[in-house]
Design a protein around this motif. Structure first.
Motif, PDB file in Angstrom:
ATOM      1  N   LYS A  41       0.864  -1.224  -0.199  1.00 17.24           N
ATOM      2  CA  LYS A  41       0.101   0.031  -0.066  1.00 17.24           C
ATOM      3  C   LYS A  41       0.918   1.178  -0.033  1.00 17.24           C
ATOM      4  CE  LYS A  41      -3.999   2.307   0.704  1.00 17.24           C
ATOM      5  NZ  LYS A  41      -3.377   3.438   1.072  1.00 17.24           N
ATOM      6  N   ARG A  42       1.659   1.389   1.001  1.00 19.72           N
ATOM      7  CA  ARG A  42       2.836   2.541   0.737  1.00 19.72           C
ATOM      8  C   ARG A  42       3.681   2.579  -0.697  1.00 19.72           C
ATOM      9  NH1 ARG A  42       7.146   1.230   4.395  1.00 19.72           N
ATOM     10  NH2 ARG A  42       7.967   3.228   4.114  1.00 19.72           N
ATOM     11  N   ASP A  45       0.662   4.005  -2.976  1.00 21.16           N
ATOM     12  CA  ASP A  45       0.299   5.519  -2.728  1.00 21.16           C
ATOM     13  C   ASP A  45       1.565   6.426  -3.203  1.00 21.16           C
ATOM     14  OD1 ASP A  45      -2.020   4.843  -1.410  1.00 21.16           O
ATOM     15  OD2 ASP A  45      -1.324   4.868   0.705  1.00 21.16           O
ATOM     16  N   LEU A  48       1.241   6.833  -7.014  1.00 26.06           N
ATOM     17  CA  LEU A  48       0.353   7.715  -7.293  1.00 26.06           C
ATOM     18  C   LEU A  48       0.478   9.160  -7.048  1.00 26.06           C
ATOM     19  CD1 LEU A  48      -3.081   5.913  -6.738  1.00 26.06           C
ATOM     20  CD2 LEU A  48      -1.643   6.039  -8.610  1.00 26.06           C
ATOM     21  N   ASP A  49       1.188   9.529  -6.014  1.00 26.46           N
ATOM     22  CA  ASP A  49       1.530  10.686  -5.341  1.00 26.46           C
ATOM     23  C   ASP A  49       2.718  11.466  -6.226  1.00 26.46           C
ATOM     24  OD1 ASP A  49      -0.071  10.567  -3.288  1.00 26.46           O
ATOM     25  OD2 ASP A  49       1.553  10.045  -1.683  1.00 26.46           O
ATOM     26  N   PHE A  73      -6.586  -1.313  -2.456  1.00 25.82           N
ATOM     27  CA  PHE A  73      -6.056   0.142  -2.610  1.00 25.82           C
ATOM     28  C   PHE A  73      -6.788   0.997  -3.638  1.00 25.82           C
ATOM     29  CE2 PHE A  73      -1.756  -2.465  -2.321  1.00 25.82           C
ATOM     30  CZ  PHE A  73      -2.091  -2.789  -1.021  1.00 25.82           C
ATOM     31  N   ARG A  77     -10.731   5.535  -5.582  1.00 25.78           N
ATOM     32  CA  ARG A  77      -9.930   6.252  -6.450  1.00 25.78           C
ATOM     33  C   ARG A  77     -10.068   5.502  -7.914  1.00 25.78           C
ATOM     34  NH1 ARG A  77      -4.269   6.988  -3.459  1.00 25.78           N
ATOM     35  NH2 ARG A  77      -4.365   4.966  -2.504  1.00 25.78           N
TER      36      ARG A  77
END
Length: 357
Positions: A41-42, A45, A48-49, A73, A77
């Motif tokens: 998950k990290r 994210d 995407l960031d 996840f 979105r």
């Protein structure tokens, strides 16, 4: 070179994708070497960031964990992420129709992927690998039916002979069926034989190339030595990353020699070998987006920084000398001065530019 949010069109489609795609074969620990759900998950994210928008998985990655993790996840979105998955790998080894390119395999795989991903559509669906027996007309017509049903938006193909891809693309165009937007193939400084047929075909027929294993199974990071060649390995998915590199043919004496050249260029540039290897694949005009995998967010950020790498001619000469391949017949034959003289006489002909769509 560019930014993660400097999006490219995938082949001759209108789908916008990032120059680096997130490979998620490392999502899940069922095979013994991936990331657990929290770390996955990290990584997701962080990707995407950074501006990335395309994630790549397959029905069998980490025994389905990869797709299931992504399903969690993506909640909230889904529509802003381009989700690519694949079919053809068997879901049940004892069932002859649970794998392969046929319509029954396709339907079962897609339904399972939709359930795992928690979505009602797949953005990009690949035939994962050519099975050698399913009629090509069945493949392209079955995939087209899924597009018309709305369960799949775009089509891709992976690990298939160039003549079969060209045949299916031509059939689709002639019959007004949905055609392939993407070609996923192994492409790296270790594996350049795709330059013989597959990459030129993709350029001419309008397929965006997505290289897999741009780091040569990790060999181009410089982490392996000659001692690793003597270590017994396993061909099973649950083996180590070194096992996979050996089974895939990248961890070899030749592969290590190419890695040495990559390490030296990285030293000269003040970057990591992985960044050099990734940046090199993005130089090819047919490549739209290279796949990157990571087991930590820090490793992901290092890979994304490959977009900042620029080469001068001496760096490219070093890399190309170490990784050069024989193009084989008829390519080598057609480039001989005698043959060119026979076909063109004393005139010169400028080649057609690579198509842009």
């Amino acid at each position: 070179m560019t930014r993660m949010d400097d999006y490219r069109l995938l082949g001759r489609s209108g789908l916008r994708v990032s120059p680096l795609s997130l490979g998620t074969m490392t999502f899940g620990d069922a095979w013994g070497w991936g990331a657990d759900e929290k770390d996955s998950k990290r990584i997701f994210d962080a990707y995407l960031d950074a501006g990335g928008n395309m994630v790549d998985t397959a029905n069998i990655y980490t025994d389905g964990q990869s797709e299931r993790y992504l399903g969690e996840f993506l909640r909230g979105r889904r529509d802003s992420v381009v989700v690519a998955t694949k079919y053809a790998a068997t879901r049940e080894p004892s069932d002859p129709n649970a794998g392969g390119g046929g319509r029954k395999s396709l339907r079962g795989s897609v339904e399972a992927s939709l359930k795992n991903l928690g979505t009602d559509y797949i953005d990009l669906l690949y035939l994962h690998a050519w099975d050698g027996v399913t009629p090509s007309d069945e493949v392209i017509s079955s995939l087209g039916e899924l597009v018309r049903s709305g369960k799949v938006l775009y089509l891709g193909i992976s690990d298939t002979p160039a003549w079969q891809v060209a045949r299916m693309q031509t059939i689709a165009d002639m019959r007004g069926r949905p055609s392939f937007a993407a070609l996923q193939v192994e492409y790296s400084l270790i594996e350049r034989t795709t330059e013989r047929e597959l990459l030129p075909m993709a350029a001419d027929l309008g397929l965006g190339v997505i290289p897999w294993a741009p780091l040569g199974g990790g060999v181009l990071t410089g982490k392996y030595t000659a001692a690793d060649l003597a270590t017994p390995g396993s061909d099973a998915p649950a083996g180590t990353r070194r096992d996979h590199a050996k089974a895939n043919g990248t961890l070899t004496t030749r592969g290590l020699a190419i890695a040495d050249a990559v390490v030296e260029v990285a030293r000269q540039l003040g970057v990591t070998p992985a960044q050099v290897a990734l940046a090199w694949t993005l130089r090819h005009p047919s490549v739209v987006s290279s796949l990157i995998g990571a087991r930590t967010p820090e490793q992901l950020q290092q890979n994304i920084s490959a977009l900042d790498v620029t080469f001068d001619e001496s760096h490219l000469d070093t890399l190309h000398e170490a990784s050069d391949i024989d193009l084989g017949f008829p390519h080598e034959f057609l480039m001989r001065p005698m043959v060119r003289g026979v076909t063109t006489g004393r005139s010169t002909v400028r080649p057609r530019p690579i198509r842009t769509w």
